[in-house]
Write an enzyme that holds these catalytic residues in place. Sequence first.
Site, PDB file in Angstrom:
ATOM      1  N   ARG A   1       6.712  34.780 -46.723  1.00 15.51           N
ATOM      2  CA  ARG A   1       6.829  33.829 -47.668  1.00 15.51           C
ATOM      3  C   ARG A   1       5.566  33.793 -48.636  1.00 15.51           C
ATOM      4  O   ARG A   1       4.406  33.766 -48.026  1.00 15.51           O
ATOM      5  CB  ARG A   1       6.896  32.228 -47.326  1.00 15.51           C
TER       6      ARG A   1
ATOM      7  N   ARG B   1       1.698  23.272 -46.905  1.00 16.89           N
ATOM      8  CA  ARG B   1       2.600  24.262 -47.447  1.00 16.89           C
ATOM      9  C   ARG B   1       2.185  24.588 -48.909  1.00 16.89           C
ATOM     10  O   ARG B   1       1.247  23.952 -49.334  1.00 16.89           O
ATOM     11  CB  ARG B   1       4.117  23.966 -47.486  1.00 16.89           C
TER      12      ARG B   1
ATOM     13  N   LYS C   1       4.891  20.101 -40.288  1.00 15.42           N
ATOM     14  CA  LYS C   1       4.635  20.698 -41.489  1.00 15.42           C
ATOM     15  C   LYS C   1       4.114  19.717 -42.560  1.00 15.42           C
ATOM     16  O   LYS C   1       4.413  18.418 -42.203  1.00 15.42           O
ATOM     17  CB  LYS C   1       5.978  21.470 -42.226  1.00 15.42           C
TER      18      LYS C   1
ATOM     19  N   LYS D   1       3.704  18.647 -46.959  1.00 16.06           N
ATOM     20  CA  LYS D   1       4.221  19.054 -48.056  1.00 16.06           C
ATOM     21  C   LYS D   1       3.592  18.183 -49.230  1.00 16.06           C
ATOM     22  O   LYS D   1       3.631  16.947 -49.260  1.00 16.06           O
ATOM     23  CB  LYS D   1       5.729  19.186 -48.362  1.00 16.06           C
TER      24      LYS D   1
ATOM     25  N   CYS E   1      20.335  26.718 -50.190  1.00 22.97           N
ATOM     26  CA  CYS E   1      19.273  27.515 -49.404  1.00 22.97           C
ATOM     27  C   CYS E   1      19.833  28.735 -48.946  1.00 22.97           C
ATOM     28  O   CYS E   1      21.044  29.166 -49.303  1.00 22.97           O
ATOM     29  CB  CYS E   1      19.078  26.613 -48.134  1.00 22.97           C
TER      30      CYS E   1
ATOM     31  N   CYS F   1      19.001  32.863 -41.934  1.00 23.26           N
ATOM     32  CA  CYS F   1      18.375  31.890 -41.365  1.00 23.26           C
ATOM     33  C   CYS F   1      19.096  31.413 -40.121  1.00 23.26           C
ATOM     34  O   CYS F   1      20.250  31.256 -39.805  1.00 23.26           O
ATOM     35  CB  CYS F   1      18.502  30.373 -42.295  1.00 23.26           C
TER      36      CYS F   1
ATOM     37  N   CYS G   1      22.796  23.785 -43.154  1.00 23.08           N
ATOM     38  CA  CYS G   1      22.390  22.955 -41.864  1.00 23.08           C
ATOM     39  C   CYS G   1      21.902  21.609 -42.402  1.00 23.08           C
ATOM     40  O   CYS G   1      21.893  21.233 -43.567  1.00 23.08           O
ATOM     41  CB  CYS G   1      21.394  23.603 -40.879  1.00 23.08           C
TER      42      CYS G   1
ATOM     43  N   CYS H   1      16.952  22.072 -46.792  1.00 24.95           N
ATOM     44  CA  CYS H   1      16.012  22.965 -47.684  1.00 24.95           C
ATOM     45  C   CYS H   1      16.267  22.785 -48.993  1.00 24.95           C
ATOM     46  O   CYS H   1      15.259  23.309 -49.964  1.00 24.95           O
ATOM     47  CB  CYS H   1      15.975  24.343 -46.916  1.00 24.95           C
TER      48      CYS H   1
HETATM   49 FE1  SRM Z   1      13.298  24.646 -45.224  1.00 27.96          FE
HETATM   50  C1  SRM Z   1      13.213  25.455 -42.006  1.00 27.96           C
HETATM   51  C2  SRM Z   1      14.393  27.806 -45.887  1.00 27.96           C
HETATM   52  C3  SRM Z   1      12.100  24.210 -48.598  1.00 27.96           C
HETATM   53  C4  SRM Z   1      13.209  21.308 -44.517  1.00 27.96           C
HETATM   54  N1  SRM Z   1      13.353  26.504 -44.149  1.00 27.96           N
HETATM   55  C5  SRM Z   1      13.542  26.491 -42.609  1.00 27.96           C
HETATM   56  C6  SRM Z   1      13.566  28.049 -42.376  1.00 27.96           C
HETATM   57  C7  SRM Z   1      12.080  28.520 -42.409  1.00 27.96           C
HETATM   58  C8  SRM Z   1      14.336  27.921 -40.925  1.00 27.96           C
HETATM   59  C9  SRM Z   1      13.395  28.524 -39.897  1.00 27.96           C
HETATM   60  O1  SRM Z   1      12.474  27.645 -39.634  1.00 27.96           O
HETATM   61  O2  SRM Z   1      13.730  29.614 -39.069  1.00 27.96           O
HETATM   62  C10 SRM Z   1      14.393  28.578 -43.469  1.00 27.96           C
HETATM   63  C11 SRM Z   1      14.208  30.082 -43.867  1.00 27.96           C
HETATM   64  C12 SRM Z   1      15.715  30.674 -44.144  1.00 27.96           C
HETATM   65  C13 SRM Z   1      15.417  31.975 -44.852  1.00 27.96           C
HETATM   66  O3  SRM Z   1      16.217  32.917 -44.249  1.00 27.96           O
HETATM   67  O4  SRM Z   1      15.049  32.117 -45.818  1.00 27.96           O
HETATM   68  C14 SRM Z   1      14.070  27.696 -44.511  1.00 27.96           C
HETATM   69  N2  SRM Z   1      13.155  25.803 -46.783  1.00 27.96           N
HETATM   70  C15 SRM Z   1      13.642  27.134 -47.010  1.00 27.96           C
HETATM   71  C16 SRM Z   1      13.684  27.749 -48.208  1.00 27.96           C
HETATM   72  C17 SRM Z   1      13.455  29.139 -48.502  1.00 27.96           C
HETATM   73  C18 SRM Z   1      15.063  27.104 -48.948  1.00 27.96           C
HETATM   74  C19 SRM Z   1      15.245  27.543 -50.348  1.00 27.96           C
HETATM   75  O5  SRM Z   1      16.532  27.754 -51.004  1.00 27.96           O
HETATM   76  O6  SRM Z   1      14.290  27.804 -51.210  1.00 27.96           O
HETATM   77  C20 SRM Z   1      12.551  26.848 -48.784  1.00 27.96           C
HETATM   78  C21 SRM Z   1      11.335  27.209 -48.629  1.00 27.96           C
HETATM   79  C22 SRM Z   1      10.273  26.415 -49.353  1.00 27.96           C
HETATM   80  C23 SRM Z   1       8.793  27.088 -49.572  1.00 27.96           C
HETATM   81  O7  SRM Z   1       8.498  27.840 -50.525  1.00 27.96           O
HETATM   82  O8  SRM Z   1       7.815  26.648 -48.746  1.00 27.96           O
HETATM   83  C24 SRM Z   1      12.618  25.684 -48.139  1.00 27.96           C
HETATM   84  N3  SRM Z   1      12.734  23.104 -46.343  1.00 27.96           N
HETATM   85  C25 SRM Z   1      12.520  22.993 -47.645  1.00 27.96           C
HETATM   86  C26 SRM Z   1      12.527  21.825 -48.239  1.00 27.96           C
HETATM   87  C27 SRM Z   1      12.652  21.421 -49.676  1.00 27.96           C
HETATM   88  C28 SRM Z   1      11.243  21.199 -50.093  1.00 27.96           C
HETATM   89  O9  SRM Z   1      10.219  21.519 -49.445  1.00 27.96           O
HETATM   90  O10 SRM Z   1      11.253  20.791 -51.345  1.00 27.96           O
HETATM   91  C29 SRM Z   1      12.948  20.819 -46.950  1.00 27.96           C
HETATM   92  C30 SRM Z   1      12.930  19.663 -46.939  1.00 27.96           C
HETATM   93  C31 SRM Z   1      11.804  18.767 -47.305  1.00 27.96           C
HETATM   94  C32 SRM Z   1      11.284  18.507 -46.081  1.00 27.96           C
HETATM   95  O11 SRM Z   1      10.367  19.328 -45.644  1.00 27.96           O
HETATM   96  O12 SRM Z   1      11.321  17.233 -45.262  1.00 27.96           O
HETATM   97  C33 SRM Z   1      12.910  21.743 -45.927  1.00 27.96           C
HETATM   98  N4  SRM Z   1      13.014  23.598 -43.460  1.00 27.96           N
HETATM   99  C34 SRM Z   1      13.176  22.187 -43.635  1.00 27.96           C
HETATM  100  C35 SRM Z   1      13.225  21.777 -42.167  1.00 27.96           C
HETATM  101  C36 SRM Z   1      13.295  20.574 -41.619  1.00 27.96           C
HETATM  102  C37 SRM Z   1      12.019  19.845 -41.508  1.00 27.96           C
HETATM  103  C38 SRM Z   1      11.895  18.474 -40.953  1.00 27.96           C
HETATM  104  O13 SRM Z   1      11.133  17.757 -41.082  1.00 27.96           O
HETATM  105  O14 SRM Z   1      12.577  18.239 -40.020  1.00 27.96           O
HETATM  106  C39 SRM Z   1      13.265  22.861 -41.271  1.00 27.96           C
HETATM  107  C40 SRM Z   1      13.517  23.152 -39.885  1.00 27.96           C
HETATM  108  C41 SRM Z   1      12.094  22.977 -39.068  1.00 27.96           C
HETATM  109  O15 SRM Z   1      10.820  22.825 -39.743  1.00 27.96           O
HETATM  110  O16 SRM Z   1      12.101  23.097 -37.818  1.00 27.96           O
HETATM  111  C42 SRM Z   1      13.178  24.009 -42.212  1.00 27.96           C
END
Ligand code: SRM
Length: 573
Positions: free
Chosen positions: A68, A137, A228, A230, A449, A455, A494, A498
Site C-alpha cells: 500500500r 495512516r 491504527k 486515521k 472493499c 483479504c 466482513c 473498510c
Molecule cells: Fe481496512 C483491515 C482493506 C479502509 C477498517 N483493511 C484491512 C485489511 C488490511 C485486512 C488485513 O488486515 O489483512 C484489508 C486488506 C484487503 C485487501 O486485500 O486489500 C483492508 N481498508 C482496506 C481498503 C483497501 C478498502 C478499500 O476498499 O479501499 C482500505 C485501505 C485504506 C488505506 O489506503 O489506508 C481500507 N479500513 C478502511 C476503512 C475506511 C477508512 O479508513 O476510511 C476502515 C473503517 C474506518 C476505521 O478504521 O475504523 C477500515 N480495516 C479496517 C479494520 C477495522 C479496524 C477496527 O478498528 O476494528 C481492519 C481490521 C484490523 O485492523 O484488524 C481492516
Amino acid sequence: MDEKPLSKNELLKAASPTLAGTIAETLADTEAEKFSEDDSQLLKFHGMYQQDDRDKRRVKREYSVMVRTRQTGGTVPAAQYLVYDALADRFGNGTLRITTRQTFQFHGVLKGDLRNVIHTINAALGTTIATAGDINRNVTAPPAPAGTQAGKQVRDDAFDVTRALIPTATAYHQIWIDGAKLEPELTSLVAGAQQSGVTTPYPIPTAAPGADGTAVDPLYGKTYLPRKFKIGFAIPPRNETDIYTNDLGFIAIVENGVVAGYNVVAGGGLGTTHGMAATYPRLASPIGFIPREHVVEVARAAITTHRDFGDRANRRHARLKYILDDRGVPWFIAEMEKRLGFQFAPSRPAVFTGQGDDYGWHKQCDGRQFLALFVEAGRVRDTPGRAFKTALREVVSKFSPQVWLTPSQNILLSDIASEARQDVEAVFIAHGVDVNVRVTPTRGVALACPALPTCGFALAESERALPQVIGEIETLLAELGLGSEEILVRMTGCSNGCARPYAAELGLVGTAPGKYNLLLGGGHAGTRLNKLYRENLKLDDLATELRPLLARFKTERENGERFGDFAARVLVQ
Ligand code: SRM
C-alpha cells in the site's frame, strides 16, 4: 494503569522497536515461501500485508504480499503514476487498486520482488511507510484540482501533518532501500519521476537503530500506538473524506476564500466484530475550533493521547473512539488542552450537504480543465473491450496531468489544457472508454472493499459482487420510475468497515458466504450512521427484500427526501 496482560502485538513491538524483526533474513532466504506470523505484523508498519489467494487455498496456499502506498490527499504526480502503472504489470497482478483512503494498493507481489517494488516506489519519490500498522495512516483530504486557495491550503496542511507523523526509528530504509538496484526497464520511468520537479513530499526514515537495536521513535515511543490512527481533512459543504469516520478530523472553516482554521472532531471509527456488542461504529465528536497554525500540534497531541491512554491489552478496544467513550469527550478535550497549552474555541458553523465525485469535465480556476473518471470499486485494470488502465497510462504519459485519487475510489486528472480535451477523449475512445457516458447515480457512488480473494478477513464477496448487486438495485429503481435517484450503497465482505458501509444509506456487510447484514438509514453526507434492518440476508434475496422498501419510498417519501433519510424516518427508527 492497565493491569490486564498486554496483547501479543504489544510484546512484539516492544521486542522490535525498529520494526526490523527478521524481515531482512526472510527476504534473503530464497527457500522461505512466506514471512513468519510475527514478521507479518511488523511488515504492516512498512505498508505491506502478507496474503494468499483464497480462490486457490483448497488446492495450495499461494502466498503473496499486498503493498500500500502513501498518497497524502490522493495526490499522485503524473510521472510517479507511470512508475506505479509499470510496477503493477511487472510485479503485481496487473491492476492498481484505489483505496477508500486515497492510496494505491498493488496486489499479488511475490516475496522475492518486494525489495524491487518498495525501492522503486521510493526512488519515484513515493513511500509505503506506515500506511498500515499501529500508527498514523494515509492522511485524506479533498482532491483540489480546481486550484482554489483554500483547497491548496488544506492540501499543504495535510502534507504538513503527514510529514510530522512519519515514524523515524524504523528499519524501513535499511531493509528496502539501502543497496537495492532498479530494474533496468524501470530506470527511465523513475528518472522521469525524479526530474519532474516534485519536491520529495515524504521524509525518508533514516534514523538508524543504535548498536543495541533499540532506537525509539521520538513521537510514537517504543511500542507505537495501541492501534491504527486515521486523520482526514474536509472542506464543507462536501464531505468526500467521510470526515466523521476518522480518529481525528479537521473541518476547514473558509472565510473570504482562505482557511481561517479548523473545527476539530475526534473519535470516529467503524471497525466492529460480529457478535461483539462492545465493538461498534462511531462518528467523531466535535472538539472545538483551532486557528490554522495549530493543526500539526493538535495532530501530535491526539496521537500522544492515544499512545498514552489507549487499551494495550485488548486490540478490539484499542481505537481512540473507545477512549472518548470510556473517559468522556470533556475529559479528552481537557487532556488535549493540557498537552497543547491552549484551549479550543467553540466550533464554528459548518454544514455538509453531500459527498462523492462529479464525473466528467470541469473548469479549474486557472482556465484549464480537470476530468473526473468513474472507477468501479477502485480497480484500475484492462478488461476485454475496455482497456482503461492502458488508456490512463497513455493519457498520463502524453498530457502529464496531475493525478488525484478520491476517497470514493475514483481518479481525477487535472491541469489539462482546454485545447487538449478532445485529444484526451480520443485516447480513451481508442481504448473502448467513453468518458462522456455516465453510469447511473447509484452506481456512481457505490463502494466495495476488495474482500475475496485477497483479504484474510473476508467472510463474503464484495468487490467482485458489487457490479451485480448494483445492477439489481438499478433494475428495481428503473421499474419503479426512480432511475435518476442516487442511493449511497456500500458493501464489505466482513464487519471491519473498510468501504465505510455503516455510513451508507444502504450498507451490506458480509456475515458468511452469500450472506450479509442489511443496514439502512445512513445520511448521504456522512453525518449519520445507519442501523441494522435485516441480519444474515441471502444476497440472492436482496431484490425481493428491497422491492417493497423502494416501493414505499416512492409513495411515502417527503418532498425531495433521499432514501437514507426516508429509511431513518420510516424503516429503522
Ligand atoms: Fe481496512 C483491515 C482493506 C479502509 C477498517 N483493511 C484491512 C485489511 C488490511 C485486512 C488485513 O488486515 O489483512 C484489508 C486488506 C484487503 C485487501 O486485500 O486489500 C483492508 N481498508 C482496506 C481498503 C483497501 C478498502 C478499500 O476498499 O479501499 C482500505 C485501505 C485504506 C488505506 O489506503 O489506508 C481500507 N479500513 C478502511 C476503512 C475506511 C477508512 O479508513 O476510511 C476502515 C473503517 C474506518 C476505521 O478504521 O475504523 C477500515 N480495516 C479496517 C479494520 C477495522 C479496524 C477496527 O478498528 O476494528 C481492519 C481490521 C484490523 O485492523 O484488524 C481492516
